[in-house]
Scaffold this active site. Structure first.
Site, PDB file in Angstrom:
ATOM      1  N   TYR A  98       0.768  -1.295   0.104  1.00 48.80           N
ATOM      2  CA  TYR A  98      -0.078   0.045  -0.025  1.00 48.80           C
ATOM      3  C   TYR A  98       0.803   1.336   0.088  1.00 48.80           C
ATOM      4  O   TYR A  98       1.976   1.258   0.145  1.00 48.80           O
ATOM      5  CB  TYR A  98      -0.952  -0.021   1.299  1.00 48.80           C
ATOM      6  CG  TYR A  98      -0.208   0.363   2.493  1.00 48.80           C
ATOM      7  CD1 TYR A  98       0.568  -0.529   2.981  1.00 48.80           C
ATOM      8  CD2 TYR A  98      -0.525   1.519   3.348  1.00 48.80           C
ATOM      9  CE1 TYR A  98       1.153  -0.362   4.318  1.00 48.80           C
ATOM     10  CE2 TYR A  98      -0.031   1.861   4.523  1.00 48.80           C
ATOM     11  CZ  TYR A  98       0.836   1.097   4.939  1.00 48.80           C
ATOM     12  OH  TYR A  98       1.330   1.245   6.206  1.00 48.80           O
ATOM     13  N   ARG A 152       8.191   4.248  -4.698  1.00 45.86           N
ATOM     14  CA  ARG A 152       8.274   3.200  -3.485  1.00 45.86           C
ATOM     15  C   ARG A 152       7.177   2.253  -3.495  1.00 45.86           C
ATOM     16  O   ARG A 152       7.528   0.903  -3.371  1.00 45.86           O
ATOM     17  CB  ARG A 152       7.987   4.084  -2.124  1.00 45.86           C
ATOM     18  CG  ARG A 152       8.303   3.022  -1.125  1.00 45.86           C
ATOM     19  CD  ARG A 152       8.003   3.688   0.226  1.00 45.86           C
ATOM     20  NE  ARG A 152       6.622   4.368   0.517  1.00 45.86           N
ATOM     21  CZ  ARG A 152       6.463   5.315   1.626  1.00 45.86           C
ATOM     22  NH1 ARG A 152       7.367   5.435   2.525  1.00 45.86           N
ATOM     23  NH2 ARG A 152       5.156   5.912   1.598  1.00 45.86           N
ATOM     24  N   ARG A 195      -8.713 -21.583  -4.843  1.00 47.99           N
ATOM     25  CA  ARG A 195      -8.769 -22.163  -3.337  1.00 47.99           C
ATOM     26  C   ARG A 195      -7.753 -21.489  -2.554  1.00 47.99           C
ATOM     27  O   ARG A 195      -6.614 -21.236  -3.091  1.00 47.99           O
ATOM     28  CB  ARG A 195      -8.764 -23.800  -3.485  1.00 47.99           C
ATOM     29  CG  ARG A 195      -7.557 -24.121  -4.198  1.00 47.99           C
ATOM     30  CD  ARG A 195      -7.457 -25.607  -4.350  1.00 47.99           C
ATOM     31  NE  ARG A 195      -6.247 -26.045  -4.845  1.00 47.99           N
ATOM     32  CZ  ARG A 195      -5.151 -26.064  -3.973  1.00 47.99           C
ATOM     33  NH1 ARG A 195      -5.384 -25.913  -2.792  1.00 47.99           N
ATOM     34  NH2 ARG A 195      -3.953 -26.328  -4.636  1.00 47.99           N
ATOM     35  N   HIS A 253      -1.257 -21.035   0.181  1.00 46.69           N
ATOM     36  CA  HIS A 253      -0.100 -19.795   0.509  1.00 46.69           C
ATOM     37  C   HIS A 253       0.532 -19.579  -0.879  1.00 46.69           C
ATOM     38  O   HIS A 253       0.875 -18.440  -1.040  1.00 46.69           O
ATOM     39  CB  HIS A 253       0.971 -20.096   1.685  1.00 46.69           C
ATOM     40  CG  HIS A 253       0.049 -20.312   2.793  1.00 46.69           C
ATOM     41  ND1 HIS A 253      -0.606 -21.267   3.163  1.00 46.69           N
ATOM     42  CD2 HIS A 253       0.648 -19.867   4.058  1.00 46.69           C
ATOM     43  CE1 HIS A 253      -0.910 -21.091   4.599  1.00 46.69           C
ATOM     44  NE2 HIS A 253      -0.192 -19.986   4.864  1.00 46.69           N
ATOM     45  N   LYS A 293       6.287  -1.668   1.894  1.00 43.69           N
ATOM     46  CA  LYS A 293       5.190  -1.345   2.459  1.00 43.69           C
ATOM     47  C   LYS A 293       4.163  -2.106   2.348  1.00 43.69           C
ATOM     48  O   LYS A 293       3.270  -2.077   1.732  1.00 43.69           O
ATOM     49  CB  LYS A 293       4.807   0.038   2.126  1.00 43.69           C
ATOM     50  CG  LYS A 293       3.999   1.005   3.053  1.00 43.69           C
ATOM     51  CD  LYS A 293       4.155   2.517   2.652  1.00 43.69           C
ATOM     52  CE  LYS A 293       2.926   3.418   3.091  1.00 43.69           C
ATOM     53  NZ  LYS A 293       3.118   3.409   4.481  1.00 43.69           N
ATOM     54  N   GLU A 319      12.854   3.083  14.172  1.00 42.89           N
ATOM     55  CA  GLU A 319      11.724   3.938  13.613  1.00 42.89           C
ATOM     56  C   GLU A 319      10.402   3.945  14.624  1.00 42.89           C
ATOM     57  O   GLU A 319      10.734   3.248  15.514  1.00 42.89           O
ATOM     58  CB  GLU A 319      11.156   3.910  12.056  1.00 42.89           C
ATOM     59  CG  GLU A 319      10.768   2.090  11.881  1.00 42.89           C
ATOM     60  CD  GLU A 319      10.351   2.282  10.467  1.00 42.89           C
ATOM     61  OE1 GLU A 319       9.952   2.900   9.790  1.00 42.89           O
ATOM     62  OE2 GLU A 319      10.040   0.743  10.142  1.00 42.89           O
ATOM     63  N   LEU A 331      10.981   1.525   7.213  1.00 42.05           N
ATOM     64  CA  LEU A 331      10.565   1.960   5.771  1.00 42.05           C
ATOM     65  C   LEU A 331      11.086   3.515   5.483  1.00 42.05           C
ATOM     66  O   LEU A 331      11.344   4.238   6.108  1.00 42.05           O
ATOM     67  CB  LEU A 331       8.987   2.286   6.120  1.00 42.05           C
ATOM     68  CG  LEU A 331       8.110   2.583   4.981  1.00 42.05           C
ATOM     69  CD1 LEU A 331       7.666   1.263   4.234  1.00 42.05           C
ATOM     70  CD2 LEU A 331       6.970   3.317   5.075  1.00 42.05           C
TER      71      LEU A 331
END
Ligand code: PLP
Length: 287
Positions: free
Chosen positions: A32, A51, A99, A102, A147, A179, A203
């Protein structure tokens, strides 16, 4: 009713629907961005889109749009919604699977969602009095430069801060401050501004980069270097930065005053410089 963008369409917020088989919903498999817009102008759009592209590449999701396409979508979204100043949230997930597994098939179509909400000016009390922060162990993974929407550690850390009456948590890993739970860290020591270097444990904040750029432009001495826990606790000033919260002076850390317990002189200087920059963005004189 705010307008949102979902998979190529602009539609009212309450009509947007995503499948329960979306990998974002089931695995947090997506990335995001949060981009402020001042007076309709997207703030530091190119670095945000770079980014986003870096995050997508790191998790092997194809970027669904080119930079000009993203710009068109986000500008239209901001134009559709109310508020002189807005915060755009966008997320791209790996898409909808047949379905639950992972491992991901190669041919999924990413799900793209974006919304925009009004943001108020930061409370003037913040610049006057600063905020309270607590320090916590960094319980996140080893790829904090991505992110990712998978934010459970950040959620738990910030909740712990809020329950302790603090605005933010400053994270410590192996004796170093990295951070905040949703912000980047700066300290001031003997007039020198210091922020940890970029790397997988934090980040690469867009606001962080802008603060460094503005420091360089205004002759404020700065260095990118590790900040030990002792340096954090002994700092003259501590700041946290993020796109929506801008620059927050931390005046109490773990119940102890930072410096003299008030926002420091370098913060006040940078706060003024940052406000001017933001106004220039609003007037279309800066990006
Ligand atoms: C963990 C983390 N670090 C730093 C930041 C600040 O980044 P930016 O300045 O790009 O908003 C954020 C923003 O949400 C964040 O979540």
């Amino acid at each position: 009713m705010p307008t949102v963008f979902l998979n190529g369409e602009f539609l009212p917020h309450d009509q947007a629907r995503v499948s329960v088989m979306d990998r974002g919903f089931l695995f947090g498999d997506g990335v995001y961005e949060v981009i402020p817009a001042y007076g309709g102008h997207l703030f530091r759009l190119q670095p945000h889109l770079q980014r986003l592209d870096n995050s997508l590449q790191a998790v092997r999701i194809p970027n669904p749009y080119t930079e000009p396409q993203w710009q068109g979508i986000l500008e239209e979204l901001v134009g559709e919604n109310a508020g002189t100043d807005q915060s755009v949230y966008l997320q791209v997930t790996r898409g909808v699977m047949e379905r639950r597994d992972h491992a991901f098939p190669a041919d999924l179509k990413p799900t793209v969602f974006a919304m925009s909400n009004p943001i108020p000016e930061p409370d003037p009390a913040l610049a006057e009095h600063g905020i309270t922060a607590i320090s916590l162990d960094d319980i996140r993974w080893q790829s904090c430069h991505i992110k990712a929407i998978t934010l459970l550690p950040n959620v738990l850390l910030r909740q712990q801060a809020v329950e302790a009456g603090a605005a933010e948590a400053i994270l410590l890993r192996d004796g170093e401050a990295t951070e905040g739970a949703a912000s980047n860290l700066f300290i001031v020591r003997d007039g020198l501004l210091i922020t940890p270097p970029k790397g997988p444990l934090l980040l690469p904040g867009i606001t962080r980069d802008l603060v460094i750029e503005l420091a360089a432009r205004h002759g404020i001495p700065y260095r990118e270097g590790a900040i030990s826990e002792a340096e954090l606790r002994g700092a003259d000033e501590v700041w946290l930065t993020s796109s929506t919260k801008e620059i927050m002076p931390v005046t109490t850390l773990d119940g102890v005053p930072v410096g003299d317990g008030r926002p420091g002189p370098l913060y006040r200087q940078m706060h003024g410089i940052y406000r001017e920059y933001k106004q220039a963005v609003r007037e279309g004189r800066a990006g």
